[in-house]
Design an enzyme around this catalytic site. Structure first.
Site, PDB file in Angstrom:
ATOM      1  N   THR A  78       0.861  -1.210   0.033  1.00  0.00           N
ATOM      2  CA  THR A  78       0.004   0.024   0.170  1.00  0.00           C
ATOM      3  C   THR A  78       0.648   1.193   0.156  1.00  0.00           C
ATOM      4  OG1 THR A  78      -1.729  -1.194   1.129  1.00  0.00           O
ATOM      5  CG2 THR A  78      -1.659   1.318   1.281  1.00  0.00           C
ATOM      6  N   HIS A 207       4.080 -10.061   3.212  1.00  0.00           N
ATOM      7  CA  HIS A 207       3.343 -10.896   3.915  1.00  0.00           C
ATOM      8  C   HIS A 207       2.381 -11.768   2.922  1.00  0.00           C
ATOM      9  CE1 HIS A 207      -0.875  -8.909   3.314  1.00  0.00           C
ATOM     10  NE2 HIS A 207      -0.106  -8.096   3.301  1.00  0.00           N
ATOM     11  N   THR A 245      13.188   4.854  11.188  1.00  0.00           N
ATOM     12  CA  THR A 245      14.061   3.850  11.813  1.00  0.00           C
ATOM     13  C   THR A 245      13.600   2.576  11.139  1.00  0.00           C
ATOM     14  OG1 THR A 245      14.059   4.915  13.830  1.00  0.00           O
ATOM     15  CG2 THR A 245      14.988   2.471  13.651  1.00  0.00           C
ATOM     16  N   CYS A 330      -9.987  -6.844   1.070  1.00  0.00           N
ATOM     17  CA  CYS A 330      -9.740  -5.660   1.472  1.00  0.00           C
ATOM     18  C   CYS A 330     -11.145  -4.767   1.233  1.00  0.00           C
ATOM     19  CB  CYS A 330      -8.627  -4.674   0.673  1.00  0.00           C
ATOM     20  SG  CYS A 330      -7.183  -5.564   0.422  1.00  0.00           S
TER      21      CYS A 330
END
Ligand SMILES: *Cc1c(COP(=O)(O)O)cnc(C)c1O
Length: 391
Positions: A78, A207, A245, A330
């Site tokens: 995304t 994933h 980070t 989704c």
């Protein structure tokens, strides 16, 4: 799913379990014995984290035949789609404001383009042919002198249909148009050679390929005129393109998943094709059944079927122990029929009865047989109780 034997998970296009070796590599990194230091820190421990990240980038780059420097880590496909589309269009805004994509793209792509429309960009939305494939002549006809960015996905997440990104990319390259590909469903599953493919920007996510959620990447080709403006601002990491980070354990997980995918891609594909073919041969003779997409031109892990005279919601309930998707995962919060299947020309009713079966590494032939039997029984039962079908 080992721990829930009464459920059969057939939704691997929505997400996959993390490979045990991936989970092991990740947890080893996070704890006090691992390399938990901030990779932005200049001390020795920080440099160790940097080393782990560099190795993971090499693993992912190796899967795609590119170099590690071409990959920007993101939170998932995304974010990669947003960065490529918004960032690419913004970078090129002074050269032109025309953009081209398809109606069957993932929401992460279509919603990024809708946002650009609000910012006074001009988007052409192409429809596929009835089999889900983009016609190349129709694509070429949509391009203009002021076209700056094209985004066409590789494998469709609802139908599995594969677009000819090589041909589309070659046309874009001739005209110096930025070409973005959402490859969330194909990275680690189909052979992708970024050194050879005329692709400028490619989105991917861990994933969907037995890696962890929350980590993705954007490939940015090393070519003049190929660049994106950042969406985030902060500590200057990743050449300021995507600061923050770096989540080293997520990145190490993606790298390990990429390595495993590379070593077994051929075997995975053959197995998935056998599972998909067995499923389709088990249900294709049901009266009124329709395959959505193009079985001869699709990723074999996904099979999408609609059926006439069956109500979608009742079908979903009747399928209960099967964890399958109706439309896109989704989208399932909304009761709207799938916009992807509507773009293929399916009626509202047919789109509502659509079920996406998606298979993965843990799926067995027995699972497929169980799913076939269950789907057939559900259809029979609903037809028997439907008005007009009284005995
Ligand atoms: C899953 C998926 C996405 C979103 O990926 P996330 O990593 O979950 O954000 C985007 N595009 C396609 C085609 C997908 O299948």
């Amino acid at each position: 799913m080992a721990e829930q034997q009464d459920l059969l998970y057939l939704d691997y296009a929505a997400s996959t379990p993390v490979d045990a070796r991936v989970a092991q590599a990740m947890s080893a990194l996070m704890t006090s014995a691992g390399s938990y230091a901030n990779p932005s820190s200049t001390h020795a421990a920080g440099r160790q984290s940097v080393g782990h990240i560099a190795r993971a980038a090499d693993q992912l780059a190796g899967l795609l035949n590119t170099r590690a420097e071409r990959l920007i880590w993101t939170s998932g496909a995304t974010e990669s789609d947003n960065l490529a589309i918004l960032g690419g269009a913004h970078y090129r805004r002074d050269r032109g404001r025309h953009l081209v994509s398809m109606r069957t793209e993932h929401k992460a792509v279509t919603d990024s383009f809708s946002e650009l429309e609000r910012q006074a960009f001009d988007v052409t939305w192409l429809d596929p042919e009835a089999n889900g494939v983009l016609d190349i002549a129709r694509f070429e006809a949509a391009l203009r002198d002021d076209t700056q960015l094209v985004s066409i996905m590789h494998v469709n997440n609802e139908t599995g249909v594969i677009q000819d990104i090589e041909k589309i990319g070659a046309i874009c390259r001739e005209r110096e148009i930025l070409f973005h590909v959402d490859a969330a469903q194909s990275v680690g599953k189909l052979l992708i050679d970024l050194d050879a493919l005329p692709v400028d920007l490619m989105s991917m996510t861990a994933h969907k390929v037995y890696g962890p959620k929350g980590i993705g990447a954007l490939y940015i080709a090393d070519r003049p005129g190929v660049h994106v403006d950042p969406l985030l601002f902060g500590g200057g990491q990743q050449h300021r393109l995507r600061p923050g980070t770096l989540p080293s354990q997520q990145i190490v997980g993606f790298g390990a998943a990429a390595d495993i995918a590379r070593s077994r891609m051929h075997e995975d594909l053959e197995r998935l094709a056998a599972l998909r073919d067995r499923f389709w041969s088990g249900v294709h003779d049901l009266p009124g059944i329709l395959l959505n997409g193009d079985i001869d031109n699709s990723f074999p892990g996904i099979l999408n079927v609609s059926i006439e005279d069956i109500e979608g919601e009742s079908l979903l309930l009747a399928l209960e122990p099967l964890c399958v998707a109706t439309g896109s995962a989704c989208n399932s919060a909304s009761q709207e029929p799938s916009y992807v299947l509507r773009a293929l020309g399916r009626s509202d009713a047919l789109a509502q009865s659509a079920v996406r079966f998606s298979f993965g590494r843990p799926t067995s032939l027995m699972d497929v047989d169980f799913a076939v039997e269950h789907y057939r029984n559900a259809v029979d039962k609903l037809r028997r109780i439907a008005p007009g079908h009284a005995a």
